[in-house]
Write a protein that holds these residues in place. Structure first.
Motif, PDB file in Angstrom:
ATOM      1  N   HIS A 303      25.714   1.625 -13.291  1.00 46.15           N
ATOM      2  CA  HIS A 303      24.391   1.600 -13.349  1.00 46.15           C
ATOM      3  C   HIS A 303      23.821   0.761 -12.285  1.00 46.15           C
ATOM      4  CE1 HIS A 303      24.485   2.033 -17.836  1.00 46.15           C
ATOM      5  NE2 HIS A 303      25.574   1.564 -17.568  1.00 46.15           N
ATOM      6  N   THR A 308      18.740   1.461 -17.534  1.00 48.03           N
ATOM      7  CA  THR A 308      19.648   2.725 -17.612  1.00 48.03           C
ATOM      8  C   THR A 308      20.787   2.494 -18.703  1.00 48.03           C
ATOM      9  OG1 THR A 308      21.134   1.702 -15.955  1.00 48.03           O
ATOM     10  CG2 THR A 308      19.594   3.353 -15.114  1.00 48.03           C
ATOM     11  N   VAL A 332      27.621  -2.678 -13.908  1.00 43.54           N
ATOM     12  CA  VAL A 332      26.308  -2.868 -13.837  1.00 43.54           C
ATOM     13  C   VAL A 332      25.853  -3.803 -12.718  1.00 43.54           C
ATOM     14  CG1 VAL A 332      24.232  -3.524 -15.263  1.00 43.54           C
ATOM     15  CG2 VAL A 332      26.157  -2.612 -16.397  1.00 43.54           C
ATOM     16  N   ALA A 336      20.083  -4.106 -11.855  1.00 40.23           N
ATOM     17  CA  ALA A 336      20.083  -2.866 -13.141  1.00 40.23           C
ATOM     18  C   ALA A 336      19.866  -3.825 -14.154  1.00 40.23           C
ATOM     19  CB  ALA A 336      21.318  -2.069 -13.080  1.00 40.23           C
ATOM     20  N   SER A 339      19.984  -2.937 -18.797  1.00 41.53           N
ATOM     21  CA  SER A 339      20.904  -1.664 -18.972  1.00 41.53           C
ATOM     22  C   SER A 339      21.669  -1.778 -20.105  1.00 41.53           C
ATOM     23  CB  SER A 339      21.735  -1.524 -17.662  1.00 41.53           C
ATOM     24  OG  SER A 339      21.181  -1.165 -16.550  1.00 41.53           O
TER      25      SER A 339
END
Ligand SMILES: Nc1ncnc2c1ncn2[C@@H]1O[C@H](COP(=O)(O)OP(=O)(O)OP(=O)(O)O)[C@@H](O)[C@H]1O
Ligand SMILES: [Mg+2]
Lengths: 440, 254
Positions: A303, A308, A332, A336, A339
């Protein structure tokens, strides 16, 4: 290089490289030679390498494979058993790694779909493929593939185009006088807002031993949607090493469903990089080794953008001395934030000698992340088996029924429905054979 | 139909049934009562063929054949049915699909034609009159998330569809509300027939007001220690098990 595998590559590579489609294109020749020398320098990895911890290549190292099949264009093969009735869109069929126009269906392509064999694309316009071929790698099979892949698929969907009929990519092994190696590559780009359904099938047109590698490079531009469905029913002598590398831009969604049923030694490394905000990657599947099969699936999901999502749901079933491996790494990255990452892997051992290794690895460097993973390995519940038998189901049927029920959830969300039914039927056909006769 | 003679059985190395004898004729209903841990469920499991329930002595003859020599599925095919005290949940297996698979597996082994889905649905609709079960339960996974009472009703519904010849109901009345108890009893009574027998394990005399037994037995410490007609259940209700405790096996139990 002391082993037979690398020696065979080294001996044949020079002559092979000068014949491969695209030979003579300076940047491609340079890339192929660079990958070749890196491969010959480092050879195949050992189980001391983290990425190959569960899959030993010692036996493979002792085998020599001939490069390419000179008769691939003329071998008569039966494709009927691979047919999926009602799924009759465009298709590309490869026999021992070579594109077979006579078995493929490329006429009347829908508007907005570009589809051709890699060999044709390399001859017509190699430069357009430069980016995809340039990828640096340290993996031995990626290097081998980058050196020797002369055929495969080039597919592009134009922005905004929805392709309704599933596109099939069929890879068939066919018996030959010697053990063969083939290397294929798929380059796939979905333009902004486009949508595509793909079916990747592996099968065999008769028992024989071969090594196949397939590297798929898949890019989804903003808002694109891809439904990728893999039906791996390679023959009992097949060694199949695949990498599917996905890159997803903002709002893109890729869904991968896979049934890993066939082959002797099979590895599928799936990497997905969620580069754009709100990109989503869903992967679901079943691996079901029996006999002495070794089936490994690796997930490496990154990610890299905000909000996301990734959702991995896999079921493994192993019987006899079958070995299954699921490595599920989710990272991740910093930034990010927001997520959502899930991994669910449940496994079932049907015999005392079967083995499944499941290894979830979760690394989180961002904030406000929702993440969950669960991995289990168990056996059929004796109480449930007895309940079914007390109602009249023979033991084998009871085992098969419970095994199917265990796997069903992995195909629940496969779209479109007719494809889901085909996949469910293939699984339903495989599992009783797998679950029914066990020495356990 | 069923002759159990001097049955001894062990579970996990421990003797549970210790010389149990019982004879059941076609058309009869036998109630078995007895204290917790006496071996009532063990008897059901031994008759149905559960693994781990090891018979160390004695015989069980069903329709003239050695029942203990048969695999569980073959006993089911021969008409033996056990309604479980604790029915198991089977996630992912649809209740109706399961029942059709079971019925057809039995029919196939008996050399009878299998039912297609239309024929099966017709049968289900008919049997639903005997044992009501909401369509929702039919379409869910077997017993998954069913309430205790729903699980018991599902057992009787399965019995109604499978039409066994010897049904062993292990505390099917436990956990049922009053209305469900009547429904279950009606379901059983509807199936009573000259060629079918029931062994009804219960802790409560109340069930026997609805399913009137031909015989009542007391099972204590792995043996039948007292047998009688339905009035025995009333006596037990009044005096508890203390007055039968320590008795020798009833001579020639029923
Ligand atoms: N798997 C097992 N391992 C050890 N002991 C067991 C096992 N199964 C049953 N038993 C024991 O066997 C004895 C008889 O159990 P059973 O379930 O037959 O009793 P029951 O008469 O049905 O009792 P209840 O009225 O409570 O249902 C109990 O003492 C029980 O603990
Ligand atoms: Mg009990």
């Amino acid at each position: 290089m002391s082993n037979a595998f690398a020696a065979a590559v080294g001996d044949a590579a020079g002559a092979t490289l000068s014949r491969l489609p695209g030979a003579g294109v300076a940047w491609l020749d340079a890339a192929r030679h660079a990958h070749l020398s890196a491969f010959l320098r480092d050879g195949l990895p050992s189980t001391r390498s983290e990425a190959w911890k569960y899959t030993s290549l010692r036996a493979l190292e002792q085998r020599a494979f001939a490069l390419g099949d000179v008769d691939a264009a003329t071998r008569s093969v039966e494709t009927r058993m691979l047919a999926l009735s009602g799924v009759d869109g465009p298709q590309l069929v490869f026999v021992n790694g070579m594109f077979r126009a006579d078995l493929s269906r490329l006429d009347d392509l829908p508007a907005g779909l570009q589809l051709q064999s890699l060999a044709a694309a390399l001859i017509l316009d190699a430069d357009s493929l430069r980016e995809a071929f340039g990828t640096a790698t340290t993996d031995a099979f990626d290097r081998l593939n980058a050196t020797l892949a002369g055929d495969g698929v080039v597919l592009r969907v134009m922005p905004g185009v929805r392709i309704a009929a599933p596109v099939r990519l069929v890879f068939l092994g066919a018996p030959a006088a010697v053990d063969l190696a083939w290397h294929a590559r798929a380059l796939i780009v979905l333009g902004e807002g486009s949508e595509l359904v793909l079916v990747e099938q592996h099968g065999d047109a008769g028992a024989h031993a071969h090594l196949g590698t397939l590297v798929s490079d898949i890019r989804l531009q903003r808002g694109a949607r891809l439904h990728w469905n893999v039906l791996q029913e390679a023959g009992p002598g097949a060694v199949l090493i695949r990498r599917s590398a996905f890159r997803l831009a903002t709002d893109a969604v890729a869904t991968l469903h896979a049934l890993e049923l066939g082959g002797a030694l099979v590895r599928h490394a799936i990497t997905a990089v969620l580069e754009g905000d709100r990109a989503r990657f869903i992967t679901r599947g079943v691996f079901a080794p029996g006999g002495r099969q070794h089936l490994e699936t690796r997930l490496d999901i990154r990610h890299e953008a905000r909000d996301t999502a990734s959702d991995a749901l896999w079921r493994g079933v192993a019987n006899d001395r079958g070995r299954g491996v699921l490595h599920g790494a989710i990272t991740v990255a910093a930034g990010a934030d927001g997520s959502d990452a899930r991994l669910d892997n449940k496994n079932l051992l049907l015999s005392a000698q079967a083995e499944i290794d499941t290894q979830p690895v979760l690394e989180i460097h961002a904030d406000a992340v929702k993440a969950g993973h669960g991995a289990t390995v168990g056996q059929l519940d004796e109480r449930v088996l007895f309940y079914l038998r007390s109602r009249g189901l023979p033991l084998e049927q009871a085992r098969a029924l419970l095994t199917s029920a265990f796997c069903r959830v992995a195909l629940d969300r496969l779209d479109p429905a007719p494809l889901r039914e085909h996949f469910a039927a293939r699984l339903a056909r495989h599992l009783p054979r797998l679950a029914g006769d066990s020495e356990a | 139909m069923l002759i159990i003679d001097n049955l001894h059985a062990r579970v996990a190395g421990k003797g549970i049934l210790k010389g149990l004898s019982l004879a059941v004729k076609a058309g009869e209903v036998h109630a078995i009562m007895g204290p917790n841990g006496a071996g009532k469920s063990t008897l059901g499991y031994v008759l149905a063929g559960r693994e781990g329930y090891e018979v160390t002595a004695g015989t069980v003859t069903y329709d003239g054949t050695d029942l203990l020599a048969l695999a569980p599925e073959d006993r089911a095919t021969a008409g033996v049915f056990l309604a479980f005290q604790y029915p198991v949940e089977i996630p992912g297996v649809n209740n109706t699909y399961f029942l059709r698979t079971a019925l057809n597996a039995q029919r196939k082994r008996r050399g009878e034609a299998e039912l297609d889905s239309m024929q099966f649905l017709k049968l289900v609709r008919e049997r639903l009159k005997v044992m009501q079960l909401s369509p929702d339960l039919l379409n869910r996974a077997v017993n998954e998330g069913f309430s205790g009472g729903e699980k018991k009703r599902n057992e009787i519904f399965q019995m109604a569809v499978l039409e066994p010849r010897l049904a062993i109901l292990d505390e099917t009345d436990s956990g049922l509300d009053i209305d469900a108890l009547k429904l279950v009893a009606d379901g059983v009574n509807a199936l009573r027939a000259a060629d079918r027998a029931f062994i009804v394990v219960t802790h409560y005399q109340r069930l026997l007001d609805y399913i009137v037994p031909d015989f009542v037995h007391v099972l204590a410490d792995g043996r039948i220690v007292e047998s009688g007609d339905r009035t025995l259940a009333l006596k037990l209700e009044e005096h508890g098990y203390a007055w039968v405790a320590g008795r020798q096996p009833a001579a020639g139990a029923a």
